[in-house]
Design an enzyme around this catalytic site. Structure first.
Site, PDB file in Angstrom:
ATOM      1  CG  ASN A  73      -1.758   1.215   1.361  1.00  0.00           C
ATOM      2  OD1 ASN A  73      -1.787   2.055   0.466  1.00  0.00           O
ATOM      3  ND2 ASN A  73      -2.471   1.337   2.480  1.00  0.00           N
ATOM      4  CE  LYS A  98      -0.318   3.176   4.764  1.00  0.00           C
ATOM      5  NZ  LYS A  98      -0.261   3.256   6.215  1.00  0.00           N
ATOM      6  CG  HIS A 116      -5.926   1.642   5.214  1.00  0.00           C
ATOM      7  ND1 HIS A 116      -5.520   2.592   6.128  1.00  0.00           N
ATOM      8  CD2 HIS A 116      -4.873   0.798   5.053  1.00  0.00           C
ATOM      9  CE1 HIS A 116      -4.264   2.331   6.482  1.00  0.00           C
ATOM     10  NE2 HIS A 116      -3.859   1.252   5.847  1.00  0.00           N
ATOM     11  CB  SER A 149       5.206  -1.922  12.043  1.00  0.00           C
ATOM     12  OG  SER A 149       4.803  -0.604  12.342  1.00  0.00           O
ATOM     13  CD  GLU A 172      -3.432  -2.552   7.261  1.00  0.00           C
ATOM     14  OE1 GLU A 172      -2.374  -2.776   6.685  1.00  0.00           O
ATOM     15  OE2 GLU A 172      -4.040  -1.470   7.165  1.00  0.00           O
ATOM     16  N   GLY A 203       2.481   2.236  10.831  1.00  0.00           N
ATOM     17  CA  GLY A 203       3.410   3.359  10.719  1.00  0.00           C
ATOM     18  C   GLY A 203       4.112   3.711  12.018  1.00  0.00           C
TER      19      GLY A 203
HETATM   20  P1  13P Z   1       3.036   0.345   7.725  1.00  0.00           P
HETATM   21  O1  13P Z   1       3.572  -0.931   7.122  1.00  0.00           O
HETATM   22  O2  13P Z   1       3.775   1.569   7.273  1.00  0.00           O
HETATM   23  O3  13P Z   1       2.896   0.251   9.211  1.00  0.00           O
HETATM   24  O4  13P Z   1       1.548   0.543   7.142  1.00  0.00           O
HETATM   25  C1  13P Z   1       0.654  -0.507   7.206  1.00  0.00           C
HETATM   26  C2  13P Z   1      -0.539  -0.175   6.408  1.00  0.00           C
HETATM   27  O5  13P Z   1      -1.305   0.710   6.752  1.00  0.00           O
HETATM   28  C3  13P Z   1      -0.769  -0.932   5.165  1.00  0.00           C
HETATM   29  O6  13P Z   1      -2.040  -0.714   4.670  1.00  0.00           O
END
Ligand code: 13P
Length: 252
Positions: A10, A12, A99, A215, A169, A175
């Site tokens: 992802n 983002k 999400h 993460s 998640e 993050g």
């Molecule tokens: P991170 O891997 O940066 O923690 O993000 C996870 C996420 O939101 C994937 O959709």
């Protein structure tokens, strides 16, 4: 039953057109017919068509293309929105739905997420539907209650539950560098699979891929992915670096 793992990146709101197409090329270069997991990347909307072209031109490369969201209606007076038929039109195969960033920042409720999952299925896209608890909810002991409520909203009365992919998640792990312990994530995945079994039967539950996100990095992926009910990963930050992402793919 053996489930083919799925590793999704992802991206983002991070990469523009040039960075997205270069990253897509670098990821695809590391994938071939012998790659065990299914691999999917999710660039920003504005890069989807160009990334689709890059992927199409690389023969023998089977990297799926996901959008990061969609609208629940196929067309109409919905300024600024993008629908399932439009995503299919540019070459998407998957779409991320629900999400936590959409839920927390953009008002996506359980009901909206359900409608978006239906829209994706109507549009022949594979929805990657996300569930997960906040830190507050976890500390209050509400993890399963929250996650199963979100799952019920998505999967109840869905016309074909077998076509969805789920992603657990935990919001506190996104993050933050705070990854869930593999055993804790496994417990939640197991509970999710059991609920799918109640809602849709044994065969659907056994075939359902449930990804972990939050993460995930090259150095913790193997521990998570070795759990019996963790069937892949939804990767944020580490998916922006082709070598890190491919190391996660290799761990699956
Ligand atoms: P991170 O891997 O940066 O923690 O993000 C996870 C996420 O939101 C994937 O959709």
């Amino acid at each position: 039953m053996t489930r083919r793992p799925l590793i999704a990146g992802n991206w983002k709101l991070q990469n523009g057109l040039d960075a997205s197409t270069s990253l897509a090329r670098a990821v695809a270069a590391g994938i071939d017919a012998s790659t065990k997991p299914e691999v999917v990347i999710a660039p920003v909307f504005t890069a989807l068509a160009s990334v689709a072209t890059v992927l199409r031109e690389l023969e023998g490369k089977t990297v799926g293309l996901a959008a990061q969201d969609l609208h629940w209606e196929d067309k109409g007076a919905f300024t600024g929105e993008v629908s399932a038929p439009l995503l299919t039109d540019v070459g998407c195969t998957h779409v991320i739905v629900g999400h936590s960033e959409r839920r927390q920042l953009f008002g996506d409720t359980d009901e909206r997420v359900r409608r978006k999952v239906e829209a994706a299925l109507r549009g022949v896209l594979t929805p990657i539907a996300c569930v997960g608890e906040t830190l507050e909810e976890r500390e209050a002991g509400l993890t399963l209650e929250v996650v199963l409520r979100q799952l019920d909203a998505i999967a109840t009365n869905l016309h074909d539950v077998s076509r969805i992919v789920l992603a657990y998640e935990p919001v506190w792990a996104i993050g933050t560098g705070r990854v869930a312990k593999a055993e804790d994530a496994q417990d939640v995945h197991h509970a999710i699979r059991n609920r799918v079994r109640e809602l849709a039967g044994d065969a659907v539950a056994e075939g359902m891929r449930i990804l972990y996100g939050g993460s995930v990095k090259a150095d913790n992926a193997a521990g998570l992915l070795s759990q019996p009910d963790i069937d892949g990963a939804l990767v944020g930050g580490a998916s922006l670096d082709a070598s890190q992402f491919l190391a996660i793919v290799a761990a699956a």
